[in-house]
Scaffold this active site. Structure first.
Site, PDB file in Angstrom:
ATOM      1  N   HIS A  97       0.844  -1.187   0.000  1.00 55.59           N
ATOM      2  CA  HIS A  97       0.000   0.000   0.000  1.00 55.59           C
ATOM      3  C   HIS A  97       0.884   1.243   0.000  1.00 55.59           C
ATOM      4  O   HIS A  97       1.821   1.356   0.781  1.00 55.59           O
ATOM      5  CB  HIS A  97      -0.892  -0.033   1.244  1.00 55.59           C
ATOM      6  CG  HIS A  97      -1.652   1.224   1.487  1.00 55.59           C
ATOM      7  ND1 HIS A  97      -1.576   1.926   2.673  1.00 55.59           N
ATOM      8  CD2 HIS A  97      -2.522   1.913   0.697  1.00 55.59           C
ATOM      9  CE1 HIS A  97      -2.356   2.982   2.615  1.00 55.59           C
ATOM     10  NE2 HIS A  97      -2.945   3.002   1.428  1.00 55.59           N
ATOM     11  N   HIS A 103       1.470  11.623  -1.469  1.00 59.02           N
ATOM     12  CA  HIS A 103       0.525  11.068  -0.510  1.00 59.02           C
ATOM     13  C   HIS A 103      -0.452  12.146  -0.091  1.00 59.02           C
ATOM     14  O   HIS A 103      -0.092  13.035   0.689  1.00 59.02           O
ATOM     15  CB  HIS A 103       1.271  10.515   0.704  1.00 59.02           C
ATOM     16  CG  HIS A 103       0.457   9.532   1.481  1.00 59.02           C
ATOM     17  ND1 HIS A 103       0.938   8.861   2.579  1.00 59.02           N
ATOM     18  CD2 HIS A 103      -0.808   9.082   1.320  1.00 59.02           C
ATOM     19  CE1 HIS A 103       0.012   8.062   3.054  1.00 59.02           C
ATOM     20  NE2 HIS A 103      -1.066   8.178   2.304  1.00 59.02           N
TER      21      HIS A 103
END
Length: 374
Positions: free
Chosen positions: A63, A107
């Site tokens: 992930h 992110h």
């Protein structure tokens, strides 16, 4: 040599029997372009997987694979993607953003965590695939800014990955109809790329729409993992499926990766472990998850790969030990483009200034309603 009519009839009967037996095989038939003579004898580390459909294999995924570092609330992995792949990760998930016309791996926001350009990342993927010709790999791209797939196509071509990418015969395929790992390796199309939004089969067929082919369980879990269908655009009863198995903790009321629980989260068994969620989902749906996305994959000493090996009916016996966890306060590769670097050589630890900058960005994002993590 003379062959009697009776012998010819017996031979024809045997041939017909063989063909009928082959047509009733439980293995999924490969695409029409599959070579007739199989060459791959070991596929993703095991000869037993060569005849297995891609849709009938369980893969471990990283992930936010590009979000590498410690002492950083936005980091999900300790080691760069080369180390991840060497240790056994076979799906690399990433979050892509448009930063001044460049596809960048960030992110949530590039001001929160910038993992460098997609072009650099894909160059590392190409190098690894070239060095590992018997491996099938998947990419999962979160297309955060809904960029058209043609822009990704340009970057894939620049890295030389377009020619290694599998393009399915249609925009969506049931889990039972994907080609075998052996046929993918034989054809040289060993990279399967899925995208969560804006995939277009007519323009770039090898960038595959995720949610008409894969459904996902809930993400950003802070308590207990379950197996409910959280996101899909297709028929979840026939699609492949992915379980999100990364545990978050709340920082300023918002979810952030939690390495402190990773040994148990990634464990083979026990409360809230990967093995427990796997067993729950396999029991609930009568088939194994295809992909298991995890954070800090090396916590548990290879337990995430053991879960996958057991699911696939093979033995987990790595020839070399996998990487070991890097304690918070130590040193590791960090952001700013290092996620795809070829070696895991450490940089100095993230400073407290950087850590508090991350906290401040999280707080600001939450206040503006801009926070999201996948």
């Amino acid at each position: 040599m003379f062959v009697s009519s009776k012998s010819r009839a017996q031979a024809a009967l045997i041939a017909t029997s063989v063909l009928l037996s082959a047509s009733s095989s439980s293995f999924v038939h490969a695409s029409p372009s599959e070579p007739l003579n199989r060459r791959a004898t070991t596929c993703n580390g095991s000869p037993d997987l060569c005849n297995r459909s891609f849709g009938n294999v369980t893969f471990v995924g990283a992930h936010d694979s590009y979000a590498v570092g410690i002492n950083n609330l936005a980091a999900n992995q300790d080691y760069n993607i080369t180390q991840q792949l060497n240790d056994g990760i076979r799906m690399l998930q990433m979050q892509a953003h448009n930063l001044n016309g460049v596809i960048q791996l960030c992110h949530t926001s590039c001001s929160l965590y910038n993992g460098g350009p997609l072009s650099t990342y894909l160059g590392t993927v190409k190098t690894w695939l070239d060095a590992n010709p018997n491996e099938v790999l998947s990419l999962l791209i979160v297309n955060s800014d809904d960029l058209p797939p043609t822009e990704y196509d340009t970057v894939f071509k620049g890295a030389g990955l377009d020619t290694m990418s599998y393009a399915p015969p249609s925009a969506s395929i049931p889990a039972t109809q994907w080609p075998t790992l052996g046929s993918l390796i034989d054809s040289g199309k060993r990279l399967l790329t899925f995208m969560d939004a804006s995939a277009d089969f007519t323009s770039v067929p090898y960038i595959i729409d995720e949610f008409t082919n894969i459904w996902e369980s809930p993400y950003d879990v802070t308590t207990t993992f379950d197996c409910s269908v959280n996101r899909t655009k297709g028929d979840s009863t026939t699609e492949m499926y992915l379980i999100n198995h990364f545990l978050d903790t709340l920082i300023l009321g918002q979810p952030a990766p939690d390495p402190s629980q990773a040994n148990q989260t990634n464990a083979v068994s026990g409360t809230n472990s990967l093995g427990a969620q796997f067993e729950l989902c396999a029991s609930q749906y009568g088939r194994n998850p295809n992909f298991m996305l995890v954070d800090f994959y090396e916590y548990g000493g290879g337990s995430v790969f053991e879960v996958a090996a057991t699911a696939n009916g093979v033995t987990y016996s790595p020839t070399t030990p996998i990487a070991t966890p890097i304690p918070q306060g130590g040193s590791s590769t960090t952001g700013s483009g290092t996620a795809g670097s070829g070696t895991p050589s450490p940089n100095s630890a993230v400073s407290m200034t950087t850590r508090w900058t991350t906290v401040w960005v999280l707080f600001s994002s939450a206040m503006l309603g801009a926070w999201y993590v996948v």
